[in-house]
Motif scaffolding. Structure first.
Motif, PDB file in Angstrom:
ATOM      1  N   ASP A 172     -56.106 -18.032  24.293  1.00 34.82           N
ATOM      2  CA  ASP A 172     -55.239 -17.528  23.213  1.00 34.82           C
ATOM      3  C   ASP A 172     -56.029 -17.284  21.921  1.00 34.82           C
ATOM      4  OD1 ASP A 172     -53.140 -17.500  24.852  1.00 34.82           O
ATOM      5  OD2 ASP A 172     -52.034 -19.154  23.903  1.00 34.82           O
ATOM      6  N   PRO A 204     -57.076 -12.258  19.572  1.00 37.74           N
ATOM      7  CA  PRO A 204     -57.161 -11.291  18.465  1.00 37.74           C
ATOM      8  C   PRO A 204     -58.464 -10.478  18.494  1.00 37.74           C
ATOM      9  CG  PRO A 204     -56.323 -13.383  17.677  1.00 37.74           C
ATOM     10  CD  PRO A 204     -56.742 -13.601  19.075  1.00 37.74           C
ATOM     11  N   THR A 240     -58.827  -6.400  19.224  1.00 37.31           N
ATOM     12  CA  THR A 240     -59.528  -5.499  18.291  1.00 37.31           C
ATOM     13  C   THR A 240     -60.554  -4.671  19.062  1.00 37.31           C
ATOM     14  OG1 THR A 240     -59.288  -7.278  16.704  1.00 37.31           O
ATOM     15  CG2 THR A 240     -60.682  -5.449  16.034  1.00 37.31           C
ATOM     16  N   SER A 290     -52.538  -4.136  24.295  1.00 38.96           N
ATOM     17  CA  SER A 290     -52.083  -5.519  24.430  1.00 38.96           C
ATOM     18  C   SER A 290     -52.781  -6.129  25.638  1.00 38.96           C
ATOM     19  CB  SER A 290     -50.570  -5.556  24.623  1.00 38.96           C
ATOM     20  OG  SER A 290     -50.233  -4.834  25.770  1.00 38.96           O
ATOM     21  N   LEU A 308     -46.247 -11.235  20.943  1.00 36.93           N
ATOM     22  CA  LEU A 308     -46.277 -11.708  19.554  1.00 36.93           C
ATOM     23  C   LEU A 308     -47.696 -11.701  18.988  1.00 36.93           C
ATOM     24  CD1 LEU A 308     -43.670 -14.605  19.754  1.00 36.93           C
ATOM     25  CD2 LEU A 308     -43.378 -12.345  18.751  1.00 36.93           C
ATOM     26  N   ILE A 309     -48.672 -12.081  19.825  1.00 34.14           N
ATOM     27  CA  ILE A 309     -50.068 -12.084  19.345  1.00 34.14           C
ATOM     28  C   ILE A 309     -50.517 -10.657  19.026  1.00 34.14           C
ATOM     29  CG2 ILE A 309     -52.472 -12.526  20.050  1.00 34.14           C
ATOM     30  CD1 ILE A 309     -51.412 -15.003  21.566  1.00 34.14           C
ATOM     31  N   GLN A 353     -48.653  -8.179  18.309  1.00 37.14           N
ATOM     32  CA  GLN A 353     -47.895  -7.707  17.145  1.00 37.14           C
ATOM     33  C   GLN A 353     -48.534  -8.231  15.852  1.00 37.14           C
ATOM     34  OE1 GLN A 353     -43.826  -9.160  16.767  1.00 37.14           O
ATOM     35  NE2 GLN A 353     -43.109  -7.051  16.757  1.00 37.14           N
ATOM     36  N   ARG A 354     -48.903  -9.511  15.880  1.00 37.80           N
ATOM     37  CA  ARG A 354     -49.533 -10.113  14.690  1.00 37.80           C
ATOM     38  C   ARG A 354     -50.876  -9.449  14.376  1.00 37.80           C
ATOM     39  NH1 ARG A 354     -47.676 -15.235  16.158  1.00 37.80           N
ATOM     40  NH2 ARG A 354     -49.587 -15.697  17.264  1.00 37.80           N
ATOM     41  N   CYS A 355     -51.581  -9.071  15.444  1.00 32.72           N
ATOM     42  CA  CYS A 355     -52.896  -8.437  15.247  1.00 32.72           C
ATOM     43  C   CYS A 355     -52.755  -6.964  14.870  1.00 32.72           C
ATOM     44  CB  CYS A 355     -53.725  -8.525  16.518  1.00 32.72           C
ATOM     45  SG  CYS A 355     -54.137 -10.190  16.950  1.00 32.72           S
ATOM     46  N   GLY A 356     -51.563  -6.443  14.935  1.00 34.41           N
ATOM     47  CA  GLY A 356     -51.332  -5.034  14.607  1.00 34.41           C
ATOM     48  C   GLY A 356     -51.912  -4.084  15.629  1.00 34.41           C
ATOM     49  N   SER A 357     -52.038  -4.552  16.884  1.00 33.88           N
ATOM     50  CA  SER A 357     -52.655  -3.675  17.889  1.00 33.88           C
ATOM     51  C   SER A 357     -51.614  -2.863  18.673  1.00 33.88           C
ATOM     52  CB  SER A 357     -53.493  -4.514  18.861  1.00 33.88           C
ATOM     53  OG  SER A 357     -52.645  -5.308  19.653  1.00 33.88           O
ATOM     54  N   GLU A 411     -44.506  -1.450  21.466  1.00 36.33           N
ATOM     55  CA  GLU A 411     -43.473  -2.318  20.852  1.00 36.33           C
ATOM     56  C   GLU A 411     -42.184  -2.200  21.643  1.00 36.33           C
ATOM     57  OE1 GLU A 411     -42.818  -3.999  17.764  1.00 36.33           O
ATOM     58  OE2 GLU A 411     -44.700  -3.779  16.654  1.00 36.33           O
TER      59      GLU A 411
END
Lengths: 418, 264
Positions: free
Chosen positions: A25, A29, A33, A45, A125-126, A128-132, A138
């Motif tokens: 986990d 991130p 990237t 994702s 969620l990960i 989404q948080r990373c903006g990937s 989505e």
């Protein structure tokens, strides 16, 4: 836009390949990237569990597949050719179906297991948080979680335990409902007994008492559960106060006889007693099962529960597959309709601007006309534009995924859209 | 519009709701559960309008003859079930309660008796108290019996190690017994007060404590059986087939008491 999944799972790859690709986990991130940095990828994702590693991306075209495979082989340190034979590549509709099935537990090693739903959610969620994620991914993940929830609610596929310890937990919950506040007595330090006690403890037992021939072992085991070690000879008072009794010793004879249980139940009044005998030879006299208020299950009974649950899950999986198939179709249609919206709006704006410009020119040439005449001409031109747009819009909305992109391009070229 | 139109509408809703609820035994689905409940609520609303209509026409609660009493018991039973459903979300009791509500309202619709004007001598607060408390008490006791049945089915399934058709639907044994005990205890208390009010009213109007008509005998037998049932809960011997037999007898006695109501 292409929707692509590249991955491997427990069916296509042995554990040594899976563990080399597995992503912790904390690493996700960075990996996301890296993945998104591959040229042509719009959204990315990663789903990494002990049974699968999958990269799900949306991209401008399918050329990115090669780059993703290369990235995966570099990450795993494996030769590309040796990795490729374990990988599967899915496209568009197959990605949607696959993800819906995975999150619903239909693609799991143990069909219907509930953890995977949470793992897919965590991956979402990960990312989404990373903006990937882009809007397509989505929507895909949101749809996936909705479908997984529906499958579990409508079929109850994950409700039945398929291992002996969990079968014991399932039965305990069927008897007592909420296990919080209950007390358990563990006799012996057998591995399966310990595992069962551990699972039960996970549901919030108030106290676990451990009795073993060796008091020292009992103390060691009790400390694992924050429990209390008691002497083997003094278990009778605990039969009256404990709600669940787990017997898992190597004793070659019965340790609990019907009179002990009768006395315990008399002291317990309305409260029932659940006895789990995991020992072979058995430690609890089977006649205990005849006593009202005592529910006795031995290892074979529990194994039978687990086996019949497995069968039940298979039956429910068939129903779940039907739900998934229907939801894939619904999702695809919604996606198509949503994807077509920008082109449709642009097309409408384009024709409307042509209509108003031409109308103004014509009106200037015509000279003074009445308000009614102007309204008639306005109506005529609007209706003409609407009629012209009707079929292109309809086709865009109803197009199949594989033809939609080319259709959109054609429309854009013909009508000179950006 | 015929005053009975709302009664038939309620009956149609209850019938549809019962069929849908029973169908969920074979095809699990939350939507079907909700649809069944919505239909039953629709029936109950229509039922309420029918009861209101009778009250408005006769000027007294609809409890003067068998159809009215059966209808009022059905109305109260569903209300009790609804309250428990909202509180505990136990769907399984509906498998017993919905058919019971349907059966009672069918009696109302099939047994035709004209709307009766109440004898002026009966227009007393004590009589109304007796009727209302008895009805509410009986409704709670019947719902308690439904939960008691669920507890029995669950107990047998756990003992025999064979799941029945209801296994998935029935909540834990503990929940069934707790709900059964609570509803029976509350229902029994209210029913006892209702019987006492009836005895007092009977003594005031006829100088007799009780007469021996079917409804009185059925009512008293039911009271005794419910007392035994409750005692078995309290003393901790509530287990096994003996309790099931007492429950079944109590149910029959209650139904006889309801069917015994002709004209007060």
């Amino acid at each position: 836009m292409a929707l692509i999944l590249v991955g491997l799972n427990h069916r296509t790859a042995p554990i040594d390949v899976r563990e080399r690709l597995s992503i912790a986990d904390a690493q996700l991130p960075v990996m996301l990237t890296e993945l998104k940095a591959i040229g042509g990828i719009d959204g990315a994702s990663l789903l990494s569990t002990c049974n699968r590693v999958e990269a799900i991306v949306s991209a401008s075209n399918e050329d990115v597949i090669d780059s993703i495979v290369k990235w995966l082989s570099e990450r795993s340190g494996a030769h590309r050719t040796s990795l490729e034979k374990h990988l599967y590549v899915l496209r568009y509709e197959d990605v949607i179906k696959h993800l819906f099935r995975v999150a619903s537990g239909l693609d799991s090693m143990v069909v219907g297991e509930p953890q995977i739903g949470g793992q897919v959610r965590a991956a979402f969620l990960i990312a989404q948080r990373c903006g990937s994620l882009d809007s397509l991914l989505e929507r895909l993940f949101e749809g996936t979680m909705r479908v997984a929830k529906r499958v579990r609610t409508d079929t109850g596929i994950g409700e039945h335990a398929v291992s002996v310890p969990y079968a014991a937990v399932e039965l305990a919950r069927k008897i007592f409902g909420d296990l919080r506040g209950l007390q358990a007595l563990l006799l012996g330090a057998g591995e399966i007994g310990e595992l069962t006690a551990e699972h039960l403890n996970g549901f919030g037992l108030r106290q676990i008492f451990v009795a073993n021939r060796s008091h020292e072992s009992a103390q060691q085991l009790a400390s694992r559960f924050n429990g209390q070690a008691i002497y083997f000879e003094g278990i009778d008072p605990y039969l009256a106060t404990c709600d669940i009794v787990i017997a898992s010793t190597a004793a070659p004879h019965y340790l609990i006889e019907p009179p002990q249980i009768e006395r315990a139940l008399a002291a317990r009044r309305m409260r029932t007693l659940f006895l789990i005998d995991l020992s072979v030879p058995r430690n609890i006299n089977p006649d205990v099962a005849k006593i009202d208020g005592a529910y006795l299950y031995n290892i074979d009974d529990l194994q039978q529960v687990a086996d019949s649950n497995r069968e039940l899950r298979r039956e429910k999986a068939e129903k779940a597959e039907t739900i998934v198939a229907r939801e894939v179709e619904n999702f695809r249609h919604r996606l198509v309709a949503q994807d077509a919206v920008p082109t449709i709006l642009e097309l409408q704006q384009r024709l409307e601007s042509i209509r108003t410009a031409e109308l103004e020119k014509t009106l200037r040439k015509l000279g003074p006309i009445t308000a009614e005449q102007r309204e008639s001409i306005e109506m005529l031109t609007t209706q003409m534009v609407n009629k012209i747009l009707h079929y292109p819009i309809l086709r865009l909305k109803d197009s199949e995924p594989h033809e939609r992109e080319s259709l959109r391009e054609t429309i854009r070229k013909i009508f000179g859209l950006r | 519009m015929s005053p009975n139109a709302t009664l038939y509408l309620a009956l149609a809703f209850y019938a549809a709701g019962t069929i849908v609820a029973l169908a969920t035994l074979f095809a699990r689905g939350r939507h079907a559960q909700h649809a069944g409940l919505a239909l039953m609520i629709g029936g109950w609303v229509s039922h309420t309008i029918w009861i209101g209509t009778i009250c408005a026409r006769t000027g007294h609660p609809p409890l003067t003859n068998l159809p009215e009493a059966a209808s009022f018991v059905a109305w109260t039973v569903f209300l009790a079930e609804l309250v428990l459903f909202i509180r505990y979300r136990v769907h399984a009791a509906s498998f017993f309660v919905y058919p019971l509500v349907l059966m009672l309202l069918t009696i109302s619709a099939v047994v035709r008796e004209p709307f009766a004007q109440m004898d002026p001598s009966l227009r007393s607060g004590l009589f109304t108290t007796h009727v209302l408390l008895s009805t509410v008490g009986v409704a709670a006791l019947l719902v308690g019996l439904a939960f008691s049945t669920l507890a029995f089915v669950q107990d047998r399934a756990l003992k025999s190690k064979h799941r029945g058709a209801l296994w998935e639907w029935i909540p834990s044994l503990n929940v069934c017994r707790t709900l059964s005990y609570r509803t029976l205890a509350v229902g029994f208390s209210i029913y006892t007060l209702g019987i006492l009010a009836g005895i007092l009213w009977s003594y005031r109007t006829t100088s007799e404590l009780i007469d021996l008509r079917v409804k009185q005998i059925g009512g008293v037998v039911a009271w005794i059986l419910f007392a035994i049932l409750l005692q078995s809960y309290i003393s901790g011997v509530y287990r096994g087939p003996r309790t099931a037999v007492i429950s079944a007898c109590a149910f029959v006695a209650t139904v006889i008491a309801i069917l015994g109501i002709h004209r007060v």
